[in-house]
Design a protein around this motif. Structure first.
Motif, mmCIF file in Angstrom:
data_model
loop_
_atom_site.group_PDB
_atom_site.id
_atom_site.type_symbol
_atom_site.label_atom_id
_atom_site.label_comp_id
_atom_site.label_asym_id
_atom_site.label_seq_id
_atom_site.Cartn_x
_atom_site.Cartn_y
_atom_site.Cartn_z
ATOM 1 N N TYR A 223 0.916 -1.451 -0.196
ATOM 2 C CA TYR A 223 0.401 -0.165 0.319
ATOM 3 C C TYR A 223 0.890 1.134 0.156
ATOM 4 C CZ TYR A 223 -3.775 -2.802 0.887
ATOM 5 O OH TYR A 223 -4.921 -4.359 0.887
ATOM 6 N N HIS A 247 -8.728 3.378 4.823
ATOM 7 C CA HIS A 247 -10.135 2.443 4.637
ATOM 8 C C HIS A 247 -11.071 2.415 4.741
ATOM 9 C CE1 HIS A 247 -7.274 -0.870 2.551
ATOM 10 N NE2 HIS A 247 -6.838 0.836 2.216
ATOM 11 N N LEU A 249 -12.173 2.652 8.188
ATOM 12 C CA LEU A 249 -12.634 1.690 9.206
ATOM 13 C C LEU A 249 -13.440 1.811 10.794
ATOM 14 C CD1 LEU A 249 -10.488 -1.552 8.795
ATOM 15 C CD2 LEU A 249 -12.531 -1.401 7.106
ATOM 16 N N ILE A 276 -19.580 -10.465 9.037
ATOM 17 C CA ILE A 276 -18.561 -9.576 8.972
ATOM 18 C C ILE A 276 -17.046 -9.303 9.521
ATOM 19 C CG2 ILE A 276 -18.890 -7.055 10.509
ATOM 20 C CD1 ILE A 276 -21.336 -6.190 9.872
ATOM 21 N N ARG A 279 -15.267 -12.201 7.276
ATOM 22 C CA ARG A 279 -14.886 -11.146 5.942
ATOM 23 C C ARG A 279 -13.288 -10.348 6.300
ATOM 24 N NH1 ARG A 279 -18.389 -9.193 1.836
ATOM 25 N NH2 ARG A 279 -16.218 -8.602 0.841
ATOM 26 N N THR A 283 -9.701 -10.834 4.976
ATOM 27 C CA THR A 283 -9.032 -9.880 4.238
ATOM 28 C C THR A 283 -8.184 -9.176 4.568
ATOM 29 O OG1 THR A 283 -11.591 -8.623 3.309
ATOM 30 C CG2 THR A 283 -10.144 -7.675 3.196
ATOM 31 N N TYR A 284 -7.912 -8.767 6.074
ATOM 32 C CA TYR A 284 -6.774 -8.498 7.033
ATOM 33 C C TYR A 284 -5.597 -9.113 7.907
ATOM 34 C CZ TYR A 284 -8.769 -3.737 5.315
ATOM 35 O OH TYR A 284 -9.439 -2.485 4.737
ATOM 36 N N SER B 142 -10.589 -9.017 -0.513
ATOM 37 C CA SER B 142 -9.932 -7.543 -1.620
ATOM 38 C C SER B 142 -8.939 -6.527 -1.059
ATOM 39 C CB SER B 142 -11.567 -6.559 -0.531
ATOM 40 O OG SER B 142 -12.221 -8.047 -1.047
ATOM 41 N N ASP B 143 -8.722 -5.570 -1.705
ATOM 42 C CA ASP B 143 -7.178 -5.022 -1.262
ATOM 43 C C ASP B 143 -7.917 -4.099 -0.293
ATOM 44 O OD1 ASP B 143 -5.522 -5.740 -2.982
ATOM 45 O OD2 ASP B 143 -6.344 -4.185 -4.479
ATOM 46 N N ARG B 144 -9.257 -3.976 0.223
ATOM 47 C CA ARG B 144 -9.775 -3.179 1.206
ATOM 48 C C ARG B 144 -11.338 -3.195 1.095
ATOM 49 N NH1 ARG B 144 -11.562 3.188 0.464
ATOM 50 N NH2 ARG B 144 -12.547 3.191 2.022
ATOM 51 N N LEU B 145 -12.082 -3.356 2.920
ATOM 52 C CA LEU B 145 -13.173 -3.940 3.395
ATOM 53 C C LEU B 145 -14.142 -2.684 3.512
ATOM 54 C CD1 LEU B 145 -14.084 -6.503 5.522
ATOM 55 C CD2 LEU B 145 -14.431 -6.771 2.684
ATOM 56 N N PHE B 147 -17.782 -0.851 4.608
ATOM 57 C CA PHE B 147 -19.345 -0.622 5.077
ATOM 58 C C PHE B 147 -19.624 -0.095 5.251
ATOM 59 C CE2 PHE B 147 -15.767 -2.808 6.894
ATOM 60 C CZ PHE B 147 -15.980 -4.086 7.603
ATOM 61 N N THR B 154 -27.046 -0.674 11.817
ATOM 62 C CA THR B 154 -26.319 -1.814 11.399
ATOM 63 C C THR B 154 -25.708 -1.404 10.638
ATOM 64 O OG1 THR B 154 -28.266 -2.544 10.060
ATOM 65 C CG2 THR B 154 -28.207 -3.266 12.593
ATOM 66 N N THR B 155 -24.163 -2.689 10.885
ATOM 67 C CA THR B 155 -23.390 -2.490 9.745
ATOM 68 C C THR B 155 -22.907 -3.454 8.414
ATOM 69 O OG1 THR B 155 -22.185 -1.616 11.176
ATOM 70 C CG2 THR B 155 -20.365 -1.857 9.172
ATOM 71 N N THR B 156 -23.148 -3.121 7.592
ATOM 72 C CA THR B 156 -23.169 -4.331 6.330
ATOM 73 C C THR B 156 -22.093 -4.014 5.333
ATOM 74 O OG1 THR B 156 -24.824 -2.911 4.733
ATOM 75 C CG2 THR B 156 -25.370 -5.142 6.851
ATOM 76 N N ILE B 157 -21.875 -4.852 4.727
ATOM 77 C CA ILE B 157 -20.582 -4.746 3.938
ATOM 78 C C ILE B 157 -20.489 -4.727 2.844
ATOM 79 C CG2 ILE B 157 -18.298 -5.746 2.767
ATOM 80 C CD1 ILE B 157 -18.543 -8.034 5.593
ATOM 81 N N THR B 159 -18.247 -3.844 -0.062
ATOM 82 C CA THR B 159 -17.583 -4.536 -0.851
ATOM 83 C C THR B 159 -18.216 -5.878 -1.464
ATOM 84 O OG1 THR B 159 -15.795 -3.523 0.916
ATOM 85 C CG2 THR B 159 -14.837 -5.423 -1.247
ATOM 86 N N LYS B 160 -17.703 -6.413 -2.243
ATOM 87 C CA LYS B 160 -18.112 -7.536 -2.783
ATOM 88 C C LYS B 160 -17.916 -8.527 -2.320
ATOM 89 C CE LYS B 160 -18.250 -9.514 -8.012
ATOM 90 N NZ LYS B 160 -17.096 -10.506 -7.835
ATOM 91 N N SER B 161 -17.762 -9.565 -2.279
ATOM 92 C CA SER B 161 -17.026 -11.066 -1.800
ATOM 93 C C SER B 161 -16.787 -11.980 -2.731
ATOM 94 C CB SER B 161 -18.467 -12.054 -0.981
ATOM 95 O OG SER B 161 -19.155 -12.415 -1.130
#
Lengths: 374, 503
Positions: A223, A247, A249, A276, A279, A283-284, B142-145, B147, B154-157, B159-161
């Motif tokens: 990165y 990102h 987050l 969540i 994933r 991912t990380y 993915s290079d990043r997620l 949200f 509520t949180t959802t993702i 980024t395509k899985s």
């Protein structure tokens, strides 16, 4: 000395402490110095430092660069470079005092900068990050100690209380103070390797060793980060910059990356949360900070403490009215604050967050930031 | 024609022999015979391949196999094997064939790499008392997620899985086709993969009907011969692997002789009984990288974008650039097979002289993908000559996500590396389709032995991680700082990306 004396990973044990006034009221350096002094036996005189937020209200919209130079010629090199990229609104030698135990120091200088020549498609923050990485990697004998707004890092080789006197910290007031006393296992301390570590508004003081350093560093390099200084803390600072700033987050998820819950725990969660966290960890996975650590990080709005997921290093927090304390040892907090109601040890991997009550400061800077971009 | 090649081994039977004749019946190479007239077992040393079937089953342990001590005039250049290869070719006029992997004296980089452990500054972790995680997910990351907050906060993702395949231990079974190895061996591999939450690979010979139930733990292979490839097959497993090359024979196709194509194999491969199964050297629909991309996406279309696509190549000189091309061609997994990788049959000259070591290949590929910032696009699987749990650890620390084992798996169920797989006479019932021989491999015992092997390696990997102060295998990936080299040149260290011990 500005660069690591050995081309090997720098290992150190430490004491960390952070104090924040969540109302955003500035206070002097006395508390932080006394707290870190209390844990003197956790450092060995080869590194100490402080980060202070709120110290440059007169320049609060400008990037404050604290620079270390091997000598004055290197200063000219770096200034030539800075002039090409920034408008230098003000610059001066960082005031220091003579302290017997600190015999040799680099040339210390600070600059208040606004971005001038950035590529059109790049964000201002990315531009500053790249500049810092470039200077540290390519301008020999020059080192950026901090690059945030309305804040600064004061660090060097010595016990932290001596470093405080050296930098005349009694003359500053801040609403967040971080401090670090260092016990490097290398015999030679070096100024650049002292904590806190900083990039933009993020500062980190760190106690521990990342056994996963290689994995983390190689991931970050993809990165655009260059882990030049071979310290674990550099990796922590870049990780936070990547996850939080780039990102975006939320902090609770950042904690689940760097101190990921065990798969066994994730598997047993409710489906939504499980999806969540699965994933996130998939991912990380390369940013799981593995090995013993506790660290305190701060930006303009927050002070956060966290330990590794199996809590191999100590961390304790406490609060009293609008004062919030995070420390390696309880003794350090009790030394400066006798009336403590909540004093707690966080669970492994659970972040402790002190959040600024009024976000005026943040809003002011972010709106002016947008103004500058436009 | 009389052979000039002296026998390699001598079979000695001592007087503890009770003439039970187990050895005679078990020797599939006809190296032992019983003379009823003088009630004596006579070995034909020329035929012995040192497969140990007789010595292992002899109830009185009266058989010993030793090397023939015969010498040639000492010569460091014209060594025995050089002379004998020439004899063989003068006598047959054919290409020399070998089974298993390259057995020549090339440097073994795994054995020149030492591991780190924690002392003082970071604590080591006791895997018997504390959690230790080996779980690995294969697939694009993915290079990043990103949200998004929903109305109910509520949180959802966002980024395509991408599809992911879970491995509970980072060790998979390498491609070995039904036909190259027996049905019992295949079944044992499938069962073990299921038990340990990992994958086995069908190889290029299709998938036997009765093994579809292990689909979740199956990698179905598509090789140049396309044997047994159909829609149901492609959707049967978790991963579809396009086999471009094999470490034991880069650039060379395959040949399963007609004698091995019995009714079962014929059905599975979808070719007539008794016909030779010839796999072309290249895929004749892949003459360049964009052709590969088209096949990758044809398979993804056929599998509804639910399966991972792996592309397996042999580790050749330019492996890093090729792997980068594969990553950009849409593959989810790049599998690199090193020059020690095994085979049922390969021309000896190819097996022994083509390719590069897997250690170098993995290091170079991982570096290249990271330099191009496409390492997240693919998982990297190391294959070819992984001998033990430490090789697994070193391969991962050099940059792999997981490994394949083939030869080690076969050894665990009885293979003694006699290198005669291509004869179809495997005395252990592994590399044969001859029903009389194949039934020697008890699938229940084979499964237990394979399962024990995976268990033992997984436990050892946990021990090693604990000593390093790590509690998850993902923190070892490409963590080359935890490796040191001994006895390597500066250039070798540089390519491996590791430091000299002491430094």
């Amino acid at each position: 000395m500005l660069k690591p004396p050995y081309a090997e990973k720098d290992i150190s044990g430490c004491a960390v402490v952070g104090i924040m006034n969540i109302s955003g009221n500035n206070f002097g350096s006395e508390k932080i110095v006394n707290a870190i002094k209390c844990m003197r036996d956790r450092s060995n005189g080869l590194g100490g430092g402080f980060a202070a937020y709120g110290i440059y209200p007169e320049h609060k919209d400008l990037y404050a660069f604290h620079m270390m130079y091997l000598d004055t010629n290197r200063r000219y090199d770096a200034e030539d470079f800075l002039k090409k990229k920034f408008n230098i609104a003000a610059s001066e030698r960082i005031p220091t005092a003579k302290v017997n135990s600190i015999s040799e120091s680099p040339v210390l200088w600070r600059y208040f900068l606004s971005v001038e020549n950035k590529p059109p498609l790049m964000s201002e923050e990315d531009f500053v990050v790249q500049t810092v990485i470039y200077i540290n990697a390519n301008i020999d004998g020059a080192f950026v100690a901090s690059s945030g707004k309305n804040m600064g890092v004061f660090k060097g080789v010595g016990y932290p209380e001596d470093i405080a006197r050296f930098y005349k910290l009694q003359d500053y007031e801040a609403y967040i103070w971080l401090s670090h006393g260092r016990f490097p296992t290398n015999t030679v301390g070096w100024w650049g390797g002292a904590h806190p570590f900083n990039i933009l508004d993020w500062s980190v003081v760190h106690n521990g060793e990342l056994s996963s350093y290689g994995t983390n560093a190689r991931y970050l390099e993809m990165y655009g980060y260059k882990c030049e200084l071979m310290t674990d803390t550099e990796v922590v600072a870049y990780t936070m910059d990547l996850l939080m700033r780039r990102h975006k987050l939320p902090l609770n998820l950042v904690a689940k990356v760097i101190a990921a819950p065990l798969w066994k725990e994730i598997d047993n969660l409710e489906p939504k949360e499980r999806r969540i966290l699965t994933r996130l960890r998939q991912t990380y996975s390369s940013l799981l900070l593995n090995g013993p650590f506790s660290f305190i990080i701060a930006n303009q709005d927050q002070m956060i403490g966290i330990t590794d997921r199996i809590r191999l290093r100590p961390l304790i927090y406490a609060s009293n009215k609008d004062m919030f304390y995070i420390s390696t040892e309880e003794a350090a907090i009790r030394t400066i604050e006798s009336d403590l109601k909540n004093i707690k040890i966080p669970r492994g991997g659970e972040p402790v967050v002190a959040q600024l009550l009024t976000s005026d400061i943040r809003h002011q800077t972010s709106s002016s930031r947008e103004g500058a971009t436009n | 024609m009389k052979t000039y090649i002296p026998h390699k081994f001598e079979v000695n039977i001592n007087d503890k022999c009770i003439k039970c004749l187990v050895c005679v019946k078990q020797c599939s190479f006809s190296a032992l015979s019983f003379d009823e007239d003088d009630a004596t077992i006579y070995p034909d040393n020329n035929k012995c391949v040192a497969c140990h079937r007789c010595t292992t089953l002899c109830p009185t342990k009266s058989i010993n196999i030793v090397k023939n001590p015969i010498v040639y005039h000492p010569n460091e250049y014209w060594k025995a094997n050089v002379i004998e290869d020439i004899y063989k070719q003068a006598e047959t006029g054919g290409i020399l064939l070998s089974g298993t992997g390259n057995d020549k004296d090339y440097p073994v980089y795994f054995d020149r790499i030492l591991l780190d452990a924690s002392q003082v500054t970071n604590p080591s972790i006791d895997p018997l008392r504390e959690p230790m995680e080996l779980r690995t997910y294969l697939g694009k990351k993915s290079d990043r997620l990103q949200f998004k907050e929903n109305k109910k906060s509520t949180t959802t993702i966002k980024t395509k899985s991408e599809p992911q395949v879970k491995l509970e231990t980072p060790i998979m079974f390498a491609a070995m086709s039904l036909g190259a190895i027996s049905y019992n061996a295949h079944q044992a591999l499938a069962r073990t993969a299921e038990e340990h939450g990992t994958l086995y690979n069908t190889g290029e010979g299709g998938l036997h009907k009765s093994l579809y139930k292990y689909g979740k733990n199956t990698i179905v292979q598509v090789a140049s011969g396309r044997y047994g490839v159909h829609h149901e097959y492609l959707n049967a497993g978790s991963v579809v692997e396009i086999k471009i090359g094999q470490g034991a024979k880069p650039g060379i196709g395959g040949h399963l002789p007609g004698e091995k194509i019995n009714a079962e194999i014929s059905q599975t491969r979808m070719i007539p009984e008794g016909t030779d199964a010839l796999s072309p050297a290249p895929h004749h629909d892949i003459y360049s990288i964009e052709d590969l991309a088209q096949l990758v996406y044809a398979i993804k279309e056929a599998t509804f974008y639910k399966k991972l696509v792996s592309v397996k190549i042999a580790a050749v000189h330019n492996v890093a650039a090729i792997a980068s091309g594969i990553a950009r061609a849409g593959a989810d997994i790049v599998t690199i097979d090193g020059f020690r990788g095994g085979t049922g049959a390969a021309p000896t000259v190819i097996r022994d002289n083509v390719g590069i070591p897997i250690e170098m290949a993995i290091a170079a590929v991982d570096d290249r993908l990271r330099k191009e910032s496409i390492r997240n696009n693919v998982s990297l699987v190391a294959s070819g000559g992984i001998r033990n749990s430490v090789d697994v650890v070193k391969a991962i620390a050099l940059g792999a996500d997981a490994v394949y084992i083939g030869t080690s798996a076969l050894i665990s169920i009885g293979c003694t590396m006699c290198q005669k797989c291509y004869t179809g006479k495997c005395a252990w019932g592994i590399a044969t389709t001859n029903p009389q021989l194949a039934k020697r491999l008890n699938p229940e015992i084979a499964y237990k032995r394979l399962s024990n092997l995976l268990r033992a390696w997984s436990l050892e990997i946990k021990e090693i991680l604990g000593a390093m102060g790590l509690n998850a295998i993902e923190s070892l990936k490409s963590n080359r700082l935890r490796l040191r080299g001994v006895g390597l040149s500066a250039e070798e260290l540089k390519i491996l990306g590791i430091k000299q011990a002491g430094g």
